[in-house]
Design a protein around this motif. Structure first.
Motif, PDB file in Angstrom:
ATOM      1  N   THR A 102      -9.789 -13.209   3.648  1.00  0.00           N
ATOM      2  CA  THR A 102      -8.659 -13.478   2.761  1.00  0.00           C
ATOM      3  C   THR A 102      -7.554 -14.203   3.510  1.00  0.00           C
ATOM      4  N   ARG A 103      -7.286 -13.780   4.731  1.00  0.00           N
ATOM      5  CA  ARG A 103      -6.276 -14.471   5.552  1.00  0.00           C
ATOM      6  C   ARG A 103      -6.690 -15.926   5.785  1.00  0.00           C
ATOM      7  N   SER A 104      -7.990 -16.186   5.923  1.00  0.00           N
ATOM      8  CA  SER A 104      -8.461 -17.555   6.181  1.00  0.00           C
ATOM      9  C   SER A 104      -8.325 -18.466   4.968  1.00  0.00           C
ATOM     10  N   LEU A 105      -8.076 -17.890   3.783  1.00  0.00           N
ATOM     11  CA  LEU A 105      -7.882 -18.698   2.575  1.00  0.00           C
ATOM     12  C   LEU A 105      -6.520 -19.397   2.586  1.00  0.00           C
ATOM     13  N   GLY A 106      -5.701 -19.043   3.561  1.00  0.00           N
ATOM     14  CA  GLY A 106      -4.372 -19.646   3.650  1.00  0.00           C
ATOM     15  C   GLY A 106      -3.323 -18.924   2.830  1.00  0.00           C
ATOM     16  N   LEU A 107      -3.699 -17.786   2.293  1.00  0.00           N
ATOM     17  CA  LEU A 107      -2.741 -17.000   1.517  1.00  0.00           C
ATOM     18  C   LEU A 107      -2.004 -16.030   2.426  1.00  0.00           C
ATOM     19  N   PRO A 108      -0.737 -15.756   2.118  1.00  0.00           N
ATOM     20  CA  PRO A 108      -0.073 -14.706   2.877  1.00  0.00           C
ATOM     21  C   PRO A 108      -0.699 -13.358   2.514  1.00  0.00           C
ATOM     22  N   VAL A 109      -0.911 -12.534   3.506  1.00  0.00           N
ATOM     23  CA  VAL A 109      -1.485 -11.207   3.297  1.00  0.00           C
ATOM     24  C   VAL A 109      -0.492 -10.187   3.841  1.00  0.00           C
ATOM     25  N   PHE A 110      -0.175  -9.203   3.039  1.00  0.00           N
ATOM     26  CA  PHE A 110       0.743  -8.160   3.476  1.00  0.00           C
ATOM     27  C   PHE A 110       0.126  -7.377   4.631  1.00  0.00           C
ATOM     28  N   ASP A 111       0.962  -7.010   5.593  1.00  0.00           N
ATOM     29  CA  ASP A 111       0.511  -6.118   6.658  1.00  0.00           C
ATOM     30  C   ASP A 111       0.322  -4.709   6.111  1.00  0.00           C
ATOM     31  N   ALA A 112       1.205  -4.317   5.191  1.00  0.00           N
ATOM     32  CA  ALA A 112       1.120  -2.992   4.577  1.00  0.00           C
ATOM     33  C   ALA A 112      -0.079  -2.956   3.634  1.00  0.00           C
ATOM     34  N   MET A 113      -0.840  -1.877   3.728  1.00  0.00           N
ATOM     35  CA  MET A 113      -1.998  -1.671   2.853  1.00  0.00           C
ATOM     36  C   MET A 113      -1.935  -0.240   2.342  1.00  0.00           C
ATOM     37  N   LEU A 114      -2.554  -0.012   1.192  1.00  0.00           N
ATOM     38  CA  LEU A 114      -2.567   1.330   0.619  1.00  0.00           C
ATOM     39  C   LEU A 114      -3.965   1.913   0.676  1.00  0.00           C
ATOM     40  N   ARG A 115      -4.034   3.121   1.183  1.00  0.00           N
ATOM     41  CA  ARG A 115      -5.328   3.787   1.331  1.00  0.00           C
ATOM     42  C   ARG A 115      -5.897   4.235  -0.005  1.00  0.00           C
ATOM     43  N   GLU A 116      -7.199   4.395  -0.010  1.00  0.00           N
ATOM     44  CA  GLU A 116      -7.877   4.962  -1.169  1.00  0.00           C
ATOM     45  C   GLU A 116      -7.520   6.433  -1.225  1.00  0.00           C
ATOM     46  N   SER A 117      -7.003   6.865  -2.350  1.00  0.00           N
ATOM     47  CA  SER A 117      -6.575   8.259  -2.467  1.00  0.00           C
ATOM     48  C   SER A 117      -6.619   8.697  -3.919  1.00  0.00           C
ATOM     49  N   ASN A 118      -7.812   8.957  -4.391  1.00  0.00           N
ATOM     50  CA  ASN A 118      -7.968   9.398  -5.773  1.00  0.00           C
ATOM     51  C   ASN A 118      -7.193  10.681  -6.035  1.00  0.00           C
ATOM     52  N   LYS A 119      -7.163  11.552  -5.066  1.00  0.00           N
ATOM     53  CA  LYS A 119      -6.461  12.839  -5.215  1.00  0.00           C
ATOM     54  C   LYS A 119      -4.992  12.611  -5.549  1.00  0.00           C
ATOM     55  N   HIS A 120      -4.339  11.730  -4.807  1.00  0.00           N
ATOM     56  CA  HIS A 120      -2.911  11.538  -5.005  1.00  0.00           C
ATOM     57  C   HIS A 120      -2.585  10.754  -6.267  1.00  0.00           C
ATOM     58  N   PHE A 121      -3.313   9.680  -6.495  1.00  0.00           N
ATOM     59  CA  PHE A 121      -2.985   8.852  -7.644  1.00  0.00           C
ATOM     60  C   PHE A 121      -3.452   9.487  -8.957  1.00  0.00           C
ATOM     61  N   ALA A 122      -4.617  10.121  -8.961  1.00  0.00           N
ATOM     62  CA  ALA A 122      -5.073  10.805 -10.177  1.00  0.00           C
ATOM     63  C   ALA A 122      -4.172  11.992 -10.483  1.00  0.00           C
ATOM     64  N   GLY A 123      -3.757  12.713  -9.451  1.00  0.00           N
ATOM     65  CA  GLY A 123      -2.846  13.851  -9.643  1.00  0.00           C
ATOM     66  C   GLY A 123      -1.505  13.403 -10.197  1.00  0.00           C
ATOM     67  N   ALA A 124      -1.029  12.263  -9.734  1.00  0.00           N
ATOM     68  CA  ALA A 124       0.240  11.731 -10.229  1.00  0.00           C
ATOM     69  C   ALA A 124       0.119  11.353 -11.702  1.00  0.00           C
ATOM     70  N   ALA A 125      -1.021  10.771 -12.068  1.00  0.00           N
ATOM     71  CA  ALA A 125      -1.228  10.396 -13.472  1.00  0.00           C
ATOM     72  C   ALA A 125      -1.246  11.637 -14.364  1.00  0.00           C
ATOM     73  N   ARG A 126      -1.929  12.700 -13.899  1.00  0.00           N
ATOM     74  CA  ARG A 126      -1.962  13.950 -14.677  1.00  0.00           C
ATOM     75  C   ARG A 126      -0.569  14.545 -14.813  1.00  0.00           C
ATOM     76  N   ALA A 127       0.213  14.482 -13.743  1.00  0.00           N
ATOM     77  CA  ALA A 127       1.569  15.038 -13.757  1.00  0.00           C
ATOM     78  C   ALA A 127       2.561  14.102 -14.448  1.00  0.00           C
ATOM     79  N   GLN A 128       2.107  12.894 -14.785  1.00  0.00           N
ATOM     80  CA  GLN A 128       2.950  11.860 -15.402  1.00  0.00           C
ATOM     81  C   GLN A 128       4.181  11.576 -14.550  1.00  0.00           C
ATOM     82  N   LEU A 129       3.933  11.457 -13.246  1.00  0.00           N
ATOM     83  CA  LEU A 129       4.978  11.149 -12.268  1.00  0.00           C
ATOM     84  C   LEU A 129       4.518  10.028 -11.356  1.00  0.00           C
ATOM     85  N   PRO A 130       5.447   9.255 -10.814  1.00  0.00           N
ATOM     86  CA  PRO A 130       5.050   8.309  -9.769  1.00  0.00           C
ATOM     87  C   PRO A 130       4.465   9.082  -8.589  1.00  0.00           C
ATOM     88  N   ALA A 131       3.478   8.514  -7.929  1.00  0.00           N
ATOM     89  CA  ALA A 131       2.801   9.212  -6.822  1.00  0.00           C
ATOM     90  C   ALA A 131       3.779   9.667  -5.751  1.00  0.00           C
TER      91      ALA A 131
END
Length: 163
Positions: A102-131
């Protein structure tokens, strides 16, 4: 009046996404670091170029009728990798080639990345709150979200001062 609005679009280039592009100055592309997403980013760039060209052609033809319509010049702020699997504090080795590609496509790529976390994001959706407001949010994910926001704001400031 807003200084900043984030428009979350479906993962296609349908009418909703095209309308959001027409209303935007900068674009943020969330993607998984995998083969299909990497191909999708390249395809999205192609569709974006074509849409921008077509929109601007029509805007030029209708300049007398609709002078308030501005030409599109969408800037890709960057690609943010999401659903990243980590080992030893960095993306697992199977994902790194896609990040590099992706970096070789010439696009800027964020250094920050978000991990896979079904527990946190699914739990937030159930609680109807931002993670970020849920009790079960891990320290790592909180740090990643904070890093992403800081990098995003820095890129927005840089883009706005450059234009």
């Amino acid at each position: 009046l807003y200084d900043l609005a984030l428009i979350d679009c479906p993962p296609n280039f349908g009418v909703i996404t095209r309308s959001a592009v027409a209303a935007s100055d900068q674009l943020l592309i969330p993607a998984r670091p995998d083969e299909l997403s990497t191909l999708g980013i390249d395809h999205l760039q192609s569709r974006l170029r074509r849409f921008t060209w077509e929109f601007n052609q029509v805007a030029d033809l209708q300049a007398d009728l609709r002078p308030a319509v501005k030409k599109l010049e969408p800037m890709i702020l960057g690609v943010v990798f999401t659903m990243v699997q980590y080992y030893g504090g960095q993306p697992v080795s199977a994902l790194r080639p896609y990040i590099a590609q992706t970096r070789s496509l010439g696009l800027p790529v964020f250094d920050a990345m978000l991990r896979e976390s079904n527990k946190h994001f699914a739990g937030a959706a159930r609680a109807q709150l931002p993670a970020i407001l849920t009790e079960q949010l891990s320290r790592e994910l909180a740090w990643e979200l904070q890093s992403l926001v800081e990098e995003f704001l820095k890129r927005i400031r840089t883009a706005n001062h450059g234009s």
